[in-house]
Design a protein around this motif. Sequence first.
Motif, short mmCIF file in Angstrom:
data_model
loop_
_atom_site.label_atom_id
_atom_site.label_comp_id
_atom_site.label_asym_id
_atom_site.label_seq_id
_atom_site.Cartn_x
_atom_site.Cartn_y
_atom_site.Cartn_z
N GLY A 5 0.79 -1.23 0.00
CA GLY A 5 0.00 0.00 0.00
C GLY A 5 0.82 1.28 0.00
N ALA A 6 2.12 1.17 -0.28
CA ALA A 6 3.01 2.33 -0.20
C ALA A 6 2.79 3.35 -1.33
N PHE A 7 2.17 2.93 -2.44
CA PHE A 7 2.04 3.81 -3.59
C PHE A 7 0.58 3.90 -4.01
N ALA A 8 0.12 5.10 -4.30
CA ALA A 8 -1.27 5.30 -4.72
C ALA A 8 -1.52 4.67 -6.09
N ASP A 9 -0.56 4.80 -6.98
CA ASP A 9 -0.67 4.22 -8.31
C ASP A 9 0.31 3.06 -8.43
N VAL A 10 -0.19 1.91 -8.83
CA VAL A 10 0.66 0.74 -9.05
C VAL A 10 1.04 0.74 -10.52
N VAL A 11 2.33 0.85 -10.80
CA VAL A 11 2.83 0.93 -12.16
C VAL A 11 3.62 -0.34 -12.47
N PRO A 12 3.12 -1.18 -13.38
CA PRO A 12 3.89 -2.36 -13.77
C PRO A 12 5.25 -1.94 -14.33
N HIS A 13 6.31 -2.61 -13.87
CA HIS A 13 7.66 -2.24 -14.29
C HIS A 13 8.64 -3.37 -13.99
N LEU A 14 9.81 -3.26 -14.57
CA LEU A 14 10.93 -4.14 -14.26
C LEU A 14 12.03 -3.26 -13.69
N THR A 15 12.41 -3.50 -12.45
CA THR A 15 13.44 -2.69 -11.79
C THR A 15 14.81 -2.99 -12.38
N LEU A 16 15.55 -1.91 -12.70
CA LEU A 16 16.89 -2.02 -13.26
C LEU A 16 17.97 -1.60 -12.27
N ASP A 17 17.74 -0.49 -11.56
CA ASP A 17 18.80 0.08 -10.72
C ASP A 17 18.19 1.14 -9.81
N ALA A 18 19.05 1.82 -9.07
CA ALA A 18 18.62 2.91 -8.18
C ALA A 18 19.58 4.08 -8.35
N LEU A 19 19.01 5.29 -8.40
CA LEU A 19 19.84 6.49 -8.54
C LEU A 19 20.82 6.60 -7.38
N SER A 20 22.02 7.07 -7.70
CA SER A 20 23.06 7.31 -6.69
C SER A 20 24.05 8.30 -7.28
N ASP A 21 25.13 8.55 -6.59
CA ASP A 21 26.16 9.43 -7.13
C ASP A 21 26.75 8.86 -8.42
N GLU A 22 26.75 7.52 -8.56
CA GLU A 22 27.32 6.87 -9.73
C GLU A 22 26.28 6.45 -10.77
N VAL A 23 25.00 6.38 -10.38
CA VAL A 23 23.96 5.85 -11.26
C VAL A 23 22.96 6.95 -11.59
#
Length: 179
Positions: free
Chosen positions: A119-137
């Motif tokens: 229940g963390a997100f109001a809109d559920v968006v189908p997706h495939l996770t690739l990575d996470a933003l960071s200083d390098e990404v």
Amino acid sequence: MSPGVAGHSVLQVPVPQLEPFVLARTRHYDADYASADPCFTHAHVTALGPFLDLDALTHAALSEVGAIAATTEPFDFTLATVDTFPNGIVHLLPESPAPFAALTERLWHAFPQCPPYAGAFADVVPHLTLDALSDEVTEESTRTLVDSFVPARCRAERLDLAWYEPGRCRVLHSWRLGS
């Protein structure tokens, strides 16, 4: 969840075409989540997660998931668009999210105690996770790295019940889509 167990289950549609990329990123961030189970596919589109705790995975619950899988016809989909959620998760979007959204809706209706993403997100968006933003990404660096894998033309043919726990990631059950 059972005492002392630090894991969770997820119902997911495997995407083998992206497995080399996602497995490499998993190993980069936390090798404990790189599964030794040959049936486990790190690259996936979540259908419903987190799902039930181990002690709630009864025969009746598994049968209900099996019935939903059996009445969900296999479908083709293409992953080509790299995007980033506000929380920094870089992901691929299916060109047509409707079949994934319908599967999630049916599973959630059958298991109302398991709202998508808790229940963390109001809109559920189908997706495939690739990575996470960071200083390098960045989204652009991820797009460059995943470029040789996309567009990924895929077919949803099964639904896996996966268990995520450091050192113990594995497939608990799998169902073919369609009758």
